[in-house]
Design an enzyme around this catalytic site. Structure first.
Site, PDB file in Angstrom:
ATOM      1  N   ARG A   1       0.805  -1.226   0.000  1.00  0.00           N
ATOM      2  CA  ARG A   1       0.000   0.000   0.000  1.00  0.00           C
ATOM      3  C   ARG A   1       0.837   1.275   0.000  1.00  0.00           C
ATOM      4  O   ARG A   1       0.348   2.347   0.336  1.00  0.00           O
ATOM      5  CB  ARG A   1      -0.982   0.019   1.183  1.00  0.00           C
ATOM      6  CG  ARG A   1      -2.047  -1.105   1.126  1.00  0.00           C
ATOM      7  CD  ARG A   1      -2.865  -0.998  -0.149  1.00  0.00           C
ATOM      8  NE  ARG A   1      -3.999  -1.903  -0.192  1.00  0.00           N
ATOM      9  CZ  ARG A   1      -4.011  -3.078  -0.827  1.00  0.00           C
ATOM     10  NH1 ARG A   1      -2.922  -3.509  -1.455  1.00  0.00           N
ATOM     11  NH2 ARG A   1      -5.089  -3.805  -0.841  1.00  0.00           N
ATOM     12  N   LEU A   2       2.091   1.168  -0.395  1.00  0.00           N
ATOM     13  CA  LEU A   2       2.946   2.351  -0.520  1.00  0.00           C
ATOM     14  C   LEU A   2       2.836   2.873  -1.955  1.00  0.00           C
ATOM     15  O   LEU A   2       3.811   2.895  -2.716  1.00  0.00           O
ATOM     16  CB  LEU A   2       4.390   2.022  -0.144  1.00  0.00           C
ATOM     17  CG  LEU A   2       4.612   1.618   1.315  1.00  0.00           C
ATOM     18  CD1 LEU A   2       6.076   1.278   1.561  1.00  0.00           C
ATOM     19  CD2 LEU A   2       4.163   2.751   2.244  1.00  0.00           C
TER      20      LEU A   2
END
Length: 211
Positions: free
Chosen positions: A190-191
């Protein structure tokens, strides 16, 4: 519905500042062509968000029908709910989501009607049935049932006869002139990469946002 919390997918991609075009419209066109080449259905489908005079928002999916340095164009009934909202609050946002590519584009800016001549050209290019539908349908108005809508369509067809349906004055195009365009690329853990263009006069500033 109890398993919604477990619905997740790992994204895998990359978007760096070095990969970006200097112009956000060119960058959008590059990503749009990638979506077309990937064979995605309706790559020009976009969520259009508007708000009424009291700030109450609404959103729906419409189709992008033009994109150049002037902005992003779509067509609709000016008397529809979205048309009435844009008449009192000509600000809007667009969202494209190309899930297989793990990409999203968010666009916000001011809305204006395109010229009647541009609307005529597009209207005349549509299939005859779609043109009759634009004439017949009082978009967003409450109607009694499906039969009423089909009767309106038949009346419109009878009135036109063998001729070509002409664009009604209440139907045409809008152009969103962007102030901000954000490109979102899904990444692992989720970066995600989020790079946003912000208009500064005649130029654009690029900034990175935290995911």
């Amino acid at each position: 519905m109890s398993d919604l919390a477990n619905l997740r997918q790992e994204y895998d991609g990359e978007l760096t500042e070095e990969q970006l075009c200097a112009d956000p419209v060119e960058q959008f066109q590059r990503w749009f062509e990638a979506a077309r080449e990937a064979g995605l259905g309706d790559p020009n489908a976009m969520t259009l968000a508007t708000a009424d005079g009291a700030g109450r928002p609404s959103a729906r999916v419409v189709l992008l029908k033009g994109c150049d340095q002037r902005g992003f164009v779509f067509y609709t009934n000016y008397d529809s709910a979205k048309g009435r909202e844009l008449a009192v609050n000509p600000e809007a946002a667009l969202v494209f989501f190309w899930q297989p590519l793990h990409r999203q584009v968010r666009i916000s800016g001011r809305i204006e009607k395109i010229s009647p001549e541009e609307s005529d050209v597009y209207f005349d290019s549509r299939p005859r049935g779609s043109r009759l539908g634009a004439v017949a349908s009082p978009q967003s108005a409450v109607i009694a049932d499906r039969a009423e809508l089909e009767e309106r369509w038949r009346r419109a067809e009878n009135e036109v006869g063998d001729g070509d349906p002409k664009r009604p004055a209440h139907w045409g195009g809008y152009r969103l002139r962007p102030r901000q365009i954000e490109f979102w690329q899904g990444r692992r853990s989720r970066l995600h990469d989020r790079l946003r263009y912000c208009r500064q006069g005649e130029t654009w500033r690029v900034e990175r946002l935290a995911p």
